[in-house]
Design a protein around this motif. Structure first.
Motif: not given
Length: 327
Positions: A258-277
């Motif tokens: 999706n590329g949602d803001p919460e995913a981008l924040t999670a990537i920055e904090s190390g809580g998610l590897s990647a998303t497809v926006a």
């Protein structure tokens, strides 16, 4: 002046007058191809959501760049409002209707009325409900799943993990287009030599995805990766991994879409590897281009001609290119 000279002058005057009247009475053509400004009506799912705010922006800016009038209708996640409001748009002398439907199955009366009025209908995302719309724009969901799988396989290798077990969390069963994400993922990840040991619907809900990931880890503690159909579920799966004492980047590669803001924040904090926006603004702009073609009587270049589908590209987002999506 003699009679012969007078008759000649009168005849010339009559011919000139007849020619001028003929030219002035020639019917004007209409449509985008003669430079005439069109009016586009856009009925949007719900403007309270950022995704549809971006879609509206892309649609409006593309229409304004062409010098068109733009009329917005907000369905506010209500099926009755969708039907009555979109039909009201048709009554406002619009030239083309673009709609992102809250319920595709209720599109029938809208599309039928538009056809009776000779107004093209372009659907943006969600679905067409089996109606005879003129074109539909959707994200390239299958490619999104493929990108997620290719990234996951590469990262598992880079992390030095030897397990070849992965998890796939799908959206709700009724999400026809979104299902292509997990289909693309499964095809690509299996081609890379991995086994999907768990594939269950999280119904697009974070809490369901959290439970699915917890159960998957109980059965297969050596799972190496998880792909979730949307970002809220991916972030929730990442939280389940963290709660199990593992890392959703280095231990279990965790990817959403999706590329949602919460995913981008999670990537920055190390809580998610990647998303497809996804690119909702790009989808909106694409619907306007299709509207122009249809208004000109042209047949669009479909990616899936049978279903009149046109795909918008999706983009893998990782820590390496995160700044491009957060600035």
């Amino acid at each position: 002046m003699n009679r012969t000279r007078l008759s000649a002058v009168a005849l010339a005057a009559m011919i000139a007058l007849t020619t001028a009247c003929s030219e002035s009475e020639e019917p004007a053509t209409s449509g985008a191809d003669d430079g005439e400004a069109l009016t586009v009506g856009f009925s949007v799912y719900d403007m309270q959501f950022e995704f549809f705010q971006e879609m509206e922006r892309g649609t409006r800016e593309a229409a304004e760049e062409k010098g068109w009038e733009f009329v917005l209708h907000d369905q506010r996640s209500d099926e009755n409002e969708m039907v009555t409001g979109a039909q009201a748009l048709l009554d406002q002398n619009i030239d083309v209707l673009i709609i992102s439907p809250v319920n595709p199955e209720a599109l029938g009366p809208i599309v039928n009325k538009a056809q009776e009025m000779g107004i093209p209908v372009v659907v943006d995302d969600i679905g067409g409900g089996g109606t005879p719309y003129d074109a539909i724009v959707i994200s390239d969901n299958e490619d999104g799943g493929v990108q997620a799988a290719e990234y996951m396989a590469a990262q598992i290798e880079a992390n030095g993990v030897t397990s070849r077990k992965v998890v796939s969390i799908t959206c709700e069963p009724s999400a026809f287009y979104a299902a292509r994400r997990n289909e693309g993922f499964r095809t690509a990840i299996e081609a890379a030599g991995y086994e999907v040991v768990t594939e269950l619907s999280g119904n697009s809900r974070a809490e369901d995805a959290y439970d699915i990931m917890n159960d998957a880890l109980a059965r297969d503690p050596d799972v190496a990766g998880v792909f979730a159909c949307n970002d809220p579920m991916a972030v929730a799966a990442g939280n389940a991994i963290i709660d199990a004492g593992m890392d959703p980047v280095n231990d279990i590669v965790t990817v959403g879409l999706n590329g949602d803001p919460e995913a981008l924040t999670a990537i920055e904090s190390g809580g998610l590897s990647a998303t497809v926006a996804q690119d909702p603004a790009g989808m909106g702009a694409l619907t306007v281009d299709l509207a122009e073609q249809l208004a000109n009587g042209e047949t669009p270049d479909f990616d899936n001609e049978a279903e009149r589908e046109v795909y918008q590209e999706v983009t893998l987002v990782t820590s390496e290119n995160l700044a491009d999506f957060t600035n």
